[in-house]
Design an enzyme around this catalytic site. Structure first.
Site, PDB file in Angstrom:
ATOM      1  N   ASP A  54       0.749  -1.209   0.105  1.00 42.86           N
ATOM      2  CA  ASP A  54       0.021   0.185   0.032  1.00 42.86           C
ATOM      3  C   ASP A  54       0.717   1.257  -0.100  1.00 42.86           C
ATOM      4  OD1 ASP A  54      -2.179  -1.745   0.215  1.00 42.86           O
ATOM      5  OD2 ASP A  54      -2.337  -1.753   2.200  1.00 42.86           O
ATOM      6  N   GLU A  55       2.044   1.181  -0.623  1.00 47.39           N
ATOM      7  CA  GLU A  55       2.781   2.569  -0.552  1.00 47.39           C
ATOM      8  C   GLU A  55       2.286   3.365  -1.856  1.00 47.39           C
ATOM      9  OE1 GLU A  55       3.760  -0.527  -1.164  1.00 47.39           O
ATOM     10  OE2 GLU A  55       5.323  -1.415   0.487  1.00 47.39           O
ATOM     11  N   LYS A  89       1.758   2.101  -5.215  1.00 47.27           N
ATOM     12  CA  LYS A  89       2.307   1.657  -6.508  1.00 47.27           C
ATOM     13  C   LYS A  89       1.198   2.039  -7.837  1.00 47.27           C
ATOM     14  CE  LYS A  89       2.352  -2.453  -4.339  1.00 47.27           C
ATOM     15  NZ  LYS A  89       2.237  -2.113  -3.018  1.00 47.27           N
ATOM     16  N   GLY A 132      -4.541  -4.130  -3.901  1.00 44.20           N
ATOM     17  CA  GLY A 132      -5.596  -3.217  -4.131  1.00 44.20           C
ATOM     18  C   GLY A 132      -4.737  -1.891  -4.419  1.00 44.20           C
ATOM     19  N   HIS A 133      -4.655  -1.856  -5.758  1.00 46.56           N
ATOM     20  CA  HIS A 133      -3.736  -0.500  -6.426  1.00 46.56           C
ATOM     21  C   HIS A 133      -4.715   0.461  -6.995  1.00 46.56           C
ATOM     22  CE1 HIS A 133      -0.216  -3.219  -7.147  1.00 46.56           C
ATOM     23  NE2 HIS A 133      -0.508  -3.519  -5.990  1.00 46.56           N
ATOM     24  N   THR A 134      -4.828   1.849  -5.889  1.00 48.04           N
ATOM     25  CA  THR A 134      -5.515   2.837  -6.353  1.00 48.04           C
ATOM     26  C   THR A 134      -5.076   3.891  -7.223  1.00 48.04           C
ATOM     27  OG1 THR A 134      -6.220   2.485  -3.818  1.00 48.04           O
ATOM     28  CG2 THR A 134      -7.001   4.594  -4.816  1.00 48.04           C
ATOM     29  N   THR A 176      -5.949 -11.562   3.348  1.00 52.24           N
ATOM     30  CA  THR A 176      -7.101 -11.099   2.806  1.00 52.24           C
ATOM     31  C   THR A 176      -8.267 -11.902   2.507  1.00 52.24           C
ATOM     32  OG1 THR A 176      -6.039 -11.281   0.721  1.00 52.24           O
ATOM     33  CG2 THR A 176      -5.288  -9.049   1.693  1.00 52.24           C
ATOM     34  N   GLN A 221       2.043  -6.178  -3.182  1.00 54.79           N
ATOM     35  CA  GLN A 221       2.559  -6.151  -1.763  1.00 54.79           C
ATOM     36  C   GLN A 221       3.722  -5.314  -1.629  1.00 54.79           C
ATOM     37  OE1 GLN A 221       1.481  -9.695  -3.382  1.00 54.79           O
ATOM     38  NE2 GLN A 221      -0.333  -8.442  -2.966  1.00 54.79           N
ATOM     39  N   THR A 235      -8.427  -3.471  -0.235  1.00 51.68           N
ATOM     40  CA  THR A 235      -9.148  -4.477  -0.704  1.00 51.68           C
ATOM     41  C   THR A 235     -10.139  -5.001   0.351  1.00 51.68           C
ATOM     42  OG1 THR A 235      -6.867  -5.167  -1.884  1.00 51.68           O
ATOM     43  CG2 THR A 235      -8.248  -6.950  -1.191  1.00 51.68           C
ATOM     44  N   ALA A 291       3.953  12.515   1.219  1.00 46.83           N
ATOM     45  CA  ALA A 291       4.687  13.562   1.866  1.00 46.83           C
ATOM     46  C   ALA A 291       3.689  14.512   2.554  1.00 46.83           C
ATOM     47  CB  ALA A 291       5.889  14.133   0.884  1.00 46.83           C
ATOM     48  N   ASP A 292       2.646  14.864   1.799  1.00 48.35           N
ATOM     49  CA  ASP A 292       1.512  15.785   2.283  1.00 48.35           C
ATOM     50  C   ASP A 292       1.033  15.529   3.593  1.00 48.35           C
ATOM     51  OD1 ASP A 292       0.739  13.716   0.633  1.00 48.35           O
ATOM     52  OD2 ASP A 292      -1.322  14.387   0.779  1.00 48.35           O
ATOM     53  N   SER A 322       5.574  12.200  -3.923  1.00 42.03           N
ATOM     54  CA  SER A 322       3.931  12.328  -4.142  1.00 42.03           C
ATOM     55  C   SER A 322       3.449  13.210  -3.210  1.00 42.03           C
ATOM     56  CB  SER A 322       3.624  11.025  -4.232  1.00 42.03           C
ATOM     57  OG  SER A 322       1.981  10.953  -4.375  1.00 42.03           O
TER      58      SER A 322
HETATM   59  P1  GDP Z   1      -0.953   0.451  -3.337  1.00 41.71           P
HETATM   60  O1  GDP Z   1      -1.503  -0.973  -3.094  1.00 41.71           O
HETATM   61  O2  GDP Z   1       0.906   0.214  -3.392  1.00 41.71           O
HETATM   62  O3  GDP Z   1      -1.089   0.550  -4.888  1.00 41.71           O
HETATM   63  O4  GDP Z   1      -1.455   1.565  -2.716  1.00 41.71           O
HETATM   64  P2  GDP Z   1      -2.907   1.552  -2.217  1.00 41.71           P
HETATM   65  O5  GDP Z   1      -3.828   1.869  -3.463  1.00 41.71           O
HETATM   66  O6  GDP Z   1      -3.462   0.256  -1.474  1.00 41.71           O
HETATM   67  O7  GDP Z   1      -2.843   2.797  -0.931  1.00 41.71           O
HETATM   68  C1  GDP Z   1      -2.162   4.085  -1.290  1.00 41.71           C
HETATM   69  C2  GDP Z   1      -3.309   4.901  -1.067  1.00 41.71           C
HETATM   70  O8  GDP Z   1      -2.733   6.322  -0.942  1.00 41.71           O
HETATM   71  C3  GDP Z   1      -4.353   5.094  -2.311  1.00 41.71           C
HETATM   72  O9  GDP Z   1      -5.453   5.577  -1.381  1.00 41.71           O
HETATM   73  C4  GDP Z   1      -3.981   6.402  -2.829  1.00 41.71           C
HETATM   74  O10 GDP Z   1      -4.877   7.114  -3.462  1.00 41.71           O
HETATM   75  C5  GDP Z   1      -3.198   7.055  -1.647  1.00 41.71           C
HETATM   76  N1  GDP Z   1      -2.308   7.983  -2.134  1.00 41.71           N
HETATM   77  C6  GDP Z   1      -1.075   7.522  -3.218  1.00 41.71           C
HETATM   78  N2  GDP Z   1      -0.247   8.543  -3.026  1.00 41.71           N
HETATM   79  C7  GDP Z   1      -0.566   9.489  -2.473  1.00 41.71           C
HETATM   80  C8  GDP Z   1       0.118  10.842  -1.780  1.00 41.71           C
HETATM   81  O11 GDP Z   1       1.072  11.268  -2.238  1.00 41.71           O
HETATM   82  N3  GDP Z   1      -0.787  11.375  -0.898  1.00 41.71           N
HETATM   83  C9  GDP Z   1      -1.904  11.063  -0.222  1.00 41.71           C
HETATM   84  N4  GDP Z   1      -2.755  11.952   0.306  1.00 41.71           N
HETATM   85  N5  GDP Z   1      -2.544   9.965  -0.740  1.00 41.71           N
HETATM   86  C10 GDP Z   1      -1.796   9.146  -1.662  1.00 41.71           C
HETATM   87  P1  IMO Z   2      -0.774  -4.050  -2.357  1.00 43.03           P
HETATM   88  O1  IMO Z   2      -0.402  -4.799  -3.633  1.00 43.03           O
HETATM   89  C1  IMO Z   2      -0.826  -4.430   1.997  1.00 43.03           C
HETATM   90  C2  IMO Z   2      -0.908  -8.676   3.536  1.00 43.03           C
HETATM   91  C3  IMO Z   2      -2.262  -9.213   4.401  1.00 43.03           C
HETATM   92  C4  IMO Z   2      -1.595 -10.200   5.385  1.00 43.03           C
HETATM   93  C5  IMO Z   2      -0.564 -10.722   4.745  1.00 43.03           C
HETATM   94  C6  IMO Z   2      -0.851 -11.971   4.107  1.00 43.03           C
HETATM   95  O2  IMO Z   2      -2.093  -3.499  -2.251  1.00 43.03           O
HETATM   96  O3  IMO Z   2       0.521  -3.469  -1.741  1.00 43.03           O
HETATM   97  P2  IMO Z   2      -2.502 -12.818   1.720  1.00 43.03           P
HETATM   98  O4  IMO Z   2      -3.811 -12.486   1.565  1.00 43.03           O
HETATM   99  O5  IMO Z   2      -1.571 -12.241   0.697  1.00 43.03           O
HETATM  100  O6  IMO Z   2      -2.241 -14.116   2.280  1.00 43.03           O
HETATM  101  O7  IMO Z   2      -2.248 -11.980   3.066  1.00 43.03           O
HETATM  102  O8  IMO Z   2      -0.200  -9.843   3.610  1.00 43.03           O
HETATM  103  N1  IMO Z   2      -1.371  -8.244   2.418  1.00 43.03           N
HETATM  104  C7  IMO Z   2      -1.265  -6.890   1.981  1.00 43.03           C
HETATM  105  N2  IMO Z   2      -0.987  -5.583   2.821  1.00 43.03           N
HETATM  106  N3  IMO Z   2      -1.076  -4.501   0.704  1.00 43.03           N
HETATM  107  C8  IMO Z   2      -1.238  -5.389  -0.041  1.00 43.03           C
HETATM  108  O9  IMO Z   2      -1.038  -5.490  -1.438  1.00 43.03           O
HETATM  109  C9  IMO Z   2      -1.123  -6.603   0.598  1.00 43.03           C
HETATM  110  N4  IMO Z   2      -1.409  -8.032   0.251  1.00 43.03           N
HETATM  111  C10 IMO Z   2      -1.331  -9.067   1.288  1.00 43.03           C
HETATM  112  O10 IMO Z   2      -2.819  -7.947   5.025  1.00 43.03           O
HETATM  113  O11 IMO Z   2      -1.069  -9.308   6.490  1.00 43.03           O
HETATM  114 MG    MG Z   3      -2.858  -1.589  -1.727  1.00 44.95          MG
END
Ligand code: GDP
Ligand code: IMO
Ligand code: MG
Length: 421
Positions: free
Chosen positions: A13-14, A16, A40-42, A129, A222, A298, A330-331, A411
């Protein structure tokens, strides 16, 4: 041309999805190489917020081929839902989405087994998940998995039933109650739907693209601290999430890898169980969750929150050979008066270390912090990194010097445009 890899350096959830979408116009192909619908990539742009689970984050950009590689585990039911959502946005993924015949299929019973295993673990649960990821990779390694290409063979239903029956015996052994009728019906209709897509030998597709001078971006899912080998085992996912997995998950030689973009939040979050040395159990942690909207894309679960962990970041940079760092969100730290970074750990015996050693996982480690002055909330988007507030530049410089890799993108918001590079 080369394959550049973008991957998360923390616990997922960085951000990506946002950055793959941002970078995609520079590439001809975007490919997922591991994981499945646990991701879950937003993406956010032009007022649209969209979450992708299995489909690569290049799908919104015109003229790009998107590939689901052999290293992915694919749930056909979730896949169909994802496609339907994209069609509502007037996209036609049947044209620019390619799926490896060697990707493994997630069956309804894989999901049930995931839930049954978690239930059996009780307090020690992984916090999965519940998408069936672990059981599907188990069957892959156990050499009994069913792959996307198998759906085209006449023996598919027989193979499916054989594996399902084995799963049902396991579920009975675990005393897990279930009703498969509805899920099986959905599964078989989704399999029929999947046949309408371009099912390919993706290793040939990608290597041919490389030979024809196309650029490729491999999209990790992940994060490195959830890697099956190097993450905080057993609180990890069931695939290798590191850069090397792009080679096995797409069928490309290591010599074809170019840049390795490592993406991290300016702080840390984690969903699910497992160690998290800098976790904030205080009101500050709650504030970080609220201001940062830290709820799973997710599962909707609240994410655990804490300060940036530099020893962990250095570890991820080391195992991945990161060439450029991207700092996200960073915001969010602009809403705090002062911020902290963990520079080292203090072990139970008083020893100070910055190693994530094998033994450390069972010990109670205390972070050693350095404090920084924060910056103010952004009211406009700076056009260069140099225009960022000086306090943020100081924070960036400290991380760059500690880790030894430049931060080339920052970002400052969820939208595509809120990106400084
Ligand atoms: P991913 O799984 O690495 O693609 O990340 P996720 O989508 O699960 O979670 C990142 C969340 O942070 C999402 O809700 C994005 O819309 C949000 N996001 C991404 N970059 C930034 C940012 O620079 N600032 C803020 N406030 N939100 C961000
Ligand atoms: P993205 O791509 C954050 C975590 C789960 C749990 C562990 C194992 O959006 O960054 P799993 O369902 O893979 O067997 O769960 O890994 N996990 C994630 N946490 N972002 C994800 O994906 C994740 N995918 C799995 O919460 O701790
Ligand atoms: Mg995610």
């Amino acid at each position: 041309m080369e394959v550049d890899i973008l991957l998360g350096l923390q616990w997922g959830d960085e951000g990506k999805g946002k950055i793959v979408d941002f970078l995609a116009p520079k590439y001809n192909v975007v490919a997922r190489f591991q994981g499945g619908p646990n991701a879950g990539h937003t993406l956010e742009f032009e007022g649209i917020k969209h979450v992708l689970h299995q489909i690569p984050s290049g799908i919104f950009r015109k003229g790009i081929a998107n590939v689901i590689g052999n290293g992915v585990v694919l749930d056909p039911v979730i896949f169909r839902q994802e496609i339907k959502e994209l069609e509502k946005l007037k996209l036609n993924p049947k044209e620019n989405l390619f799926i490896s015949k060697k990707a493994q299929l997630i069956l309804p019973t894989h999901r049930l087994l995931d839930a049954a295993n978690e239930k059996a673990k009780g307090e020690r649960k992984i916090g999965s998940t519940l998408k069936g990821i672990g059981p599907t990779y188990q069957d892959k390694v156990g050499r009994r998995g069913i792959r996307v290409g198998d759906i085209l063979s006449s023996g598919f239903v027989g193979r499916y039933e054989e594996l399902r029956d084995m799963h049902c015996e396991l579920l009975d052994y675990l005393k897990f109650k279930y009703d498969l009728i509805k899920d099986e019906k959905l599964f078989h209709s989704a399999i029929k739907y999947l046949k309408e897509f371009r099912l390919i030998d993706s290793e040939y597709f990608i290597n041919n693209k490389l030979q024809d001078n196309n650029s490729i971006l491999a999209e990790g899912a992940q994060g490195s601290l959830l890697d099956i080998d190097f993450g905080s085992y057993p609180f990890v996912t069931s695939s290798n999430t590191m850069a090397a997995a792009a080679c096995t998950g797409l069928g490309i030689p290591p010599s074809s890898v170019g840049e390795v973009y490592g993406i991290f939040k300016a702080y840390c979050t984690r969903v699910g169980s497992g160690p998290f040395p800098t976790e904030l159990h205080s009101e500050l942690g709650e504030k970080l969750r609220e201001v940062g909207h830290e709820f799973g894309a997710t599962t909707g679960r609240p994410r655990r929150t804490g300060w940036l962990d530099l020893p962990a970041l250095k570890y991820s940079v080391m195992i991945n050979g990161v060439t450029q760092l991207f700092m996200m969100k960073a915001d969010i730290l602009g809403y705090f008066d002062e911020i902290k970074v963990c520079t080292e750990y203090r072990l139970a015996n008083g020893e100070i270390t910055e190693r994530l050693s094998y033994e450390m996982q069972s010990q109670d480690v205390q972070p050693v912090y350095k404090t920084f002055e924060s910056w103010s909330v952004f009211d406009s988007i700076p056009s260069t990194l140099d225009e960022l507030p000086y306090q943020l530049k100081k924070y960036i410089r400290f991380i760059e010097e500690s880790v030894g890799v430049p931060i080339t993108l920052v970002s400052i918001g969820p939208d595509r445009t809120e990106t400084v590079s």
